[in-house]
Design an enzyme around this catalytic site. Structure first.
Site, PDB file in Angstrom:
ATOM      1  N   ASP A 106     -31.573 -22.354 -25.785  1.00  0.00           N
ATOM      2  CA  ASP A 106     -32.903 -22.962 -25.410  1.00  0.00           C
ATOM      3  C   ASP A 106     -33.658 -22.569 -23.916  1.00  0.00           C
ATOM      4  OD1 ASP A 106     -30.853 -24.341 -23.976  1.00  0.00           O
ATOM      5  OD2 ASP A 106     -31.523 -26.402 -24.650  1.00  0.00           O
ATOM      6  N   ASP A 152     -26.346 -30.583 -25.153  1.00  0.00           N
ATOM      7  CA  ASP A 152     -25.145 -29.797 -25.306  1.00  0.00           C
ATOM      8  C   ASP A 152     -24.305 -30.591 -26.212  1.00  0.00           C
ATOM      9  OD1 ASP A 152     -26.358 -28.449 -22.933  1.00  0.00           O
ATOM     10  OD2 ASP A 152     -24.825 -28.825 -21.777  1.00  0.00           O
TER      11      ASP A 152
END
Ligand code: NVA
Length: 383
Positions: free
Chosen positions: A268, A139
């Site tokens: 994702d 992230d």
């Protein structure tokens, strides 16, 4: 971790996980220490996140926009406090298992430095009662070739999360990597849609971040060599995508997809290229193959296995498809995702099972919990 964790002199606090079979960083083949162009070239070095000291974010419209509605009470009760010890312990054990597996495969495993996520902090504009964690390097950091980019993250409680990775970043910089921080957003109130404004909008989904300044989480981008695929989300705005597009320049094309995701945050668990020409899609979010991939072998992930104890505080069950490729054939899959494992075998791949269901409680799976720092292979176009 059970494997030896060694702090390198150049980076106090940043641990290197090695066994005698893993070549030391200074013994590896000459070449850039940071080099990763896609999601599938043979993996050589990876950062694995840490669950230590994980804190629950305080309840806010930003959290409400992406967390499962049924977990509202959990956040309201524990926001700003540590995650329950049993959650953190179980996640830690699975991260250790993941690190050991990667290590056995000959991958150099690095971990973030310890950071006290309980400490409150403030800027001139706002305060946060705590940090969150360093569990999801995906992230925070985006690797594009030999460059590591710090993402301008939108959650206030994550403002200083990158500090857990700074010793590693400094070490990689000393070793020749390019290191960039995207403009740090002020995260003033103007950056966020007011709760009542969000509630009054009928077009779906109203993104929680406005276009006040560029913001993005690195996990809203997927890399396929010269092409990157992005989504706008509750943490990634159009300015953030434009910043990356201009920063990368004409050697790259950044495509923006529009998945059907009412709670978009991180691409994702929506699409994942597993090899050159092989794309795994979420059938609910991208039911039609994006045109750019028409010449690829595209398959839809089977539904996540509802069985097997786990608690998903911060994500959907689609983290089942949040996979990590070791190379173009072998891919890490949660061990209880039997249907996905069978589907991958039928696709000519070798699923490598690894228990990771407890870790899912923190909001991600293998792809989120890792950052591939180096994969063997060069910059190519796959389209
Ligand atoms: N926000 C995504 C997870 C991404 C790994 C989801 O909940 O499906």
């Amino acid at each position: 971790m059970k494997v030896a964790a060694v702090a390198t002199p150049a980076a106090p606090g940043a641990a290197t996980v090695r066994t005698p079979t893993t070549p030391a960083a200074d013994a590896r083949a000459p070449g850039p220490v940071v080099s990763s162009h896609n999601e599938w070239d043979p993996l050589e070095e990876v950062v694995v996140g840490s669950a230590d000291g994980a804190h629950v974010p305080a309840w806010s419209p930003m959290i409400a926009a992406t967390a499962p509605e049924e977990e509202r009470g959990f956040f309201q009760r524990l926001g700003g406090s540590p995650f329950p010890a049993e959650v953190v312990d179980a996640a830690r054990r699975e991260l250790e298992g993941l690190a050991e597996l990667l290590h056995r495969e000959g991958v150099v495993v690095r971990v973030p430095s310890a950071l006290d996520h309980s400490r409150p902090f403030a800027t001139p504009d706002w305060e946060s009662g705590s940090g969150m964690y360093a569990a999801m390097p995906r992230d925070v950091l985006l690797v594009v070739g030999d460059e590591i980019i710090e993402a301008p993250m939108a959650w206030r409680c994550r403002y200083f999360e990158v500090n857990a990775f700074r010793p590693l970043l400094t070490e990689y910089f000393r070793a020749g990597a390019r290191w960039t921080a995207a403009p740090r957003p002020t995260l003033r109130d103007e950056q966020f849609l007011a709760a009542e404004e969000a509630a009054s909008l009928h077009s779906a989904p109203p993104y929680m971040v406005t276009e006040y300044e560029p913001t993005f989480d690195a996990a809203d981008f997927i890399r396929c060599g010269r092409d990157l695929f992005a989504q706008r989300s509750h943490v990634t705005n159009a300015l953030g995508i434009e910043w990356l597009r201009r920063h990368l320049g004409s050697a790259y094309t950044v495509h923006v997809l529009e998945p059907n995701d009412p709670h978009p945050m991180h691409i994702d668990a929506t699409m994942l290229p597993l090899a050159a020409g092989k794309l795994l899609l979420n059938p609910e979010r991208l039911p039609e193959v994006p045109p750019r991939f028409r010449d690829w072998d595209v398959r839809f992930a089977p539904p996540p296995n509802p069985e097997g104890a786990r608690h998903l505080y911060m994500s959907s069950a689609w983290v089942s498809m949040n996979l990590l490729s070791l190379d173009e054939r072998r891919v890490l899959v949660e061990e209880k995702e039997m249907e996905l494992r069978a589907m991958l075998r039928g696709w000519g791949m070798e699923p490598v099972p690894c228990p990771f269901r407890s870790f899912n409680a923190l909001g991600g799976s293998f792809h989120c919990a890792t950052l591939d720092v180096r994969r063997r292979g060069g910059l190519q176009s796959y389209f």
